[in-house]
Design a protein around this motif. Sequence first.
Motif, PDB file in Angstrom:
ATOM      1  N   ARG A 114       0.836  -1.201   0.000  1.00  0.00           N
ATOM      2  CA  ARG A 114       0.000   0.000   0.000  1.00  0.00           C
ATOM      3  C   ARG A 114       0.871   1.252   0.000  1.00  0.00           C
ATOM      4  O   ARG A 114       1.926   1.284   0.640  1.00  0.00           O
ATOM      5  N   PHE A 115       0.402   2.254  -0.696  1.00  0.00           N
ATOM      6  CA  PHE A 115       1.052   3.558  -0.705  1.00  0.00           C
ATOM      7  C   PHE A 115       0.186   4.484   0.134  1.00  0.00           C
ATOM      8  O   PHE A 115      -0.944   4.798  -0.237  1.00  0.00           O
ATOM      9  N   GLY A 116       0.683   4.871   1.303  1.00  0.00           N
ATOM     10  CA  GLY A 116      -0.130   5.689   2.185  1.00  0.00           C
ATOM     11  C   GLY A 116       0.655   6.122   3.406  1.00  0.00           C
ATOM     12  O   GLY A 116       1.891   6.130   3.413  1.00  0.00           O
ATOM     13  N   ALA A 117      -0.084   6.456   4.455  1.00  0.00           N
ATOM     14  CA  ALA A 117       0.536   6.979   5.678  1.00  0.00           C
ATOM     15  C   ALA A 117       0.956   5.883   6.650  1.00  0.00           C
ATOM     16  O   ALA A 117       1.549   6.163   7.684  1.00  0.00           O
ATOM     17  N   TYR A 126      -2.877   1.462   9.442  1.00  0.00           N
ATOM     18  CA  TYR A 126      -3.849   0.446   9.060  1.00  0.00           C
ATOM     19  C   TYR A 126      -4.172  -0.397  10.295  1.00  0.00           C
ATOM     20  O   TYR A 126      -3.457  -1.365  10.604  1.00  0.00           O
ATOM     21  N   PRO A 127      -5.221  -0.026  11.039  1.00  0.00           N
ATOM     22  CA  PRO A 127      -5.541  -0.718  12.289  1.00  0.00           C
ATOM     23  C   PRO A 127      -5.768  -2.210  12.079  1.00  0.00           C
ATOM     24  O   PRO A 127      -6.293  -2.645  11.053  1.00  0.00           O
ATOM     25  N   ASP A 128      -5.335  -2.983  13.073  1.00  0.00           N
ATOM     26  CA  ASP A 128      -5.545  -4.434  13.104  1.00  0.00           C
ATOM     27  C   ASP A 128      -4.807  -5.159  11.985  1.00  0.00           C
ATOM     28  O   ASP A 128      -5.143  -6.297  11.653  1.00  0.00           O
ATOM     29  N   MET A 129      -3.826  -4.511  11.362  1.00  0.00           N
ATOM     30  CA  MET A 129      -3.032  -5.141  10.316  1.00  0.00           C
ATOM     31  C   MET A 129      -1.559  -5.139  10.719  1.00  0.00           C
ATOM     32  O   MET A 129      -1.093  -4.247  11.429  1.00  0.00           O
TER      33      MET A 129
END
Length: 295
Positions: free
Chosen positions: A146-149, A152-155
């Motif tokens: 993933r390209f993001g910040a 990602y909760p629970d991951m």
Amino acid sequence: MPRRFPPVHALSAFEAAARAGSFAEAANTLCITPSALSHRIRLLEDFVGERLFIRDGRAATLSPFGRSYLDVVCQALRTLTDFPLPHKTLPAQQRVKITVPPTFARYLLMPKLASFTEAHPDIVVEVFLSVPLYDLCLNESDLEVRFGAGKYPDMVTTKLFEEPAFPVAAPAYLERIGGIATPADLSKATLLRSALEMWQPWFKEAGLDWPEPTTALRVDDLGLLLEAVRHGHGVGLTRQHFAQQMIASGEVVELFDIRLASPPHAYYIVYEQSPRLRPEVTLFIDWLMATYAGT
């Protein structure tokens, strides 16, 4: 009218969940994610038009209809399992399903993937595309890039790498607007926008107290954003791996010697926590980390 049949993968998910009494345990048994198992159960419930489980928080017990339907499903699956197959002794094919953003797939994964497939010819890699910021679920993939910040909760989330961000433009566009010599000259340019590549952090790095642009073309795919720059729509922010070929060919030029060293967004490996991560998935994660370490 052709007869409709229930999806077999949903039937096996139903049987496993009923036998285990737990969606999480059933998902581990089937080597899929809990969200994928829940999706399969919902598919089957939509097909039969009845609730199969009564959900109470994390607990899930069979509904009255589910108990009666389970007998039919078990009998059907037993019939399929017991049918003699001439090649039944052949080992199952190992597979890794990975979901990645289109730009990562095009510029970063495909040029290097052969080193994994040549080292592990017995493992089949299946690549699926997702749109960053929109497709934020693993579905039936084993893992995602993933390209993001990175929130990602629970991951399980591991940073793969980050690259500096910098502005580029097409030579013809620069000539059309009279050139850009300093960051302040960007005031006469069209600044292309993307939620994946915000301007304000770079503005701060360049000493500009400017707000985030709110007009002009917006493109939420970094590869398409770079194409928009190449075709002369304006100035856009990009990263080295995406733009290096276009910069080398002269299709776009880097405007200044000012790069944002740690942009808000980076690439992350994301997958659901599982006590039994399949060996081939672990191999692929290790390959990703080794391949892009120090990128």
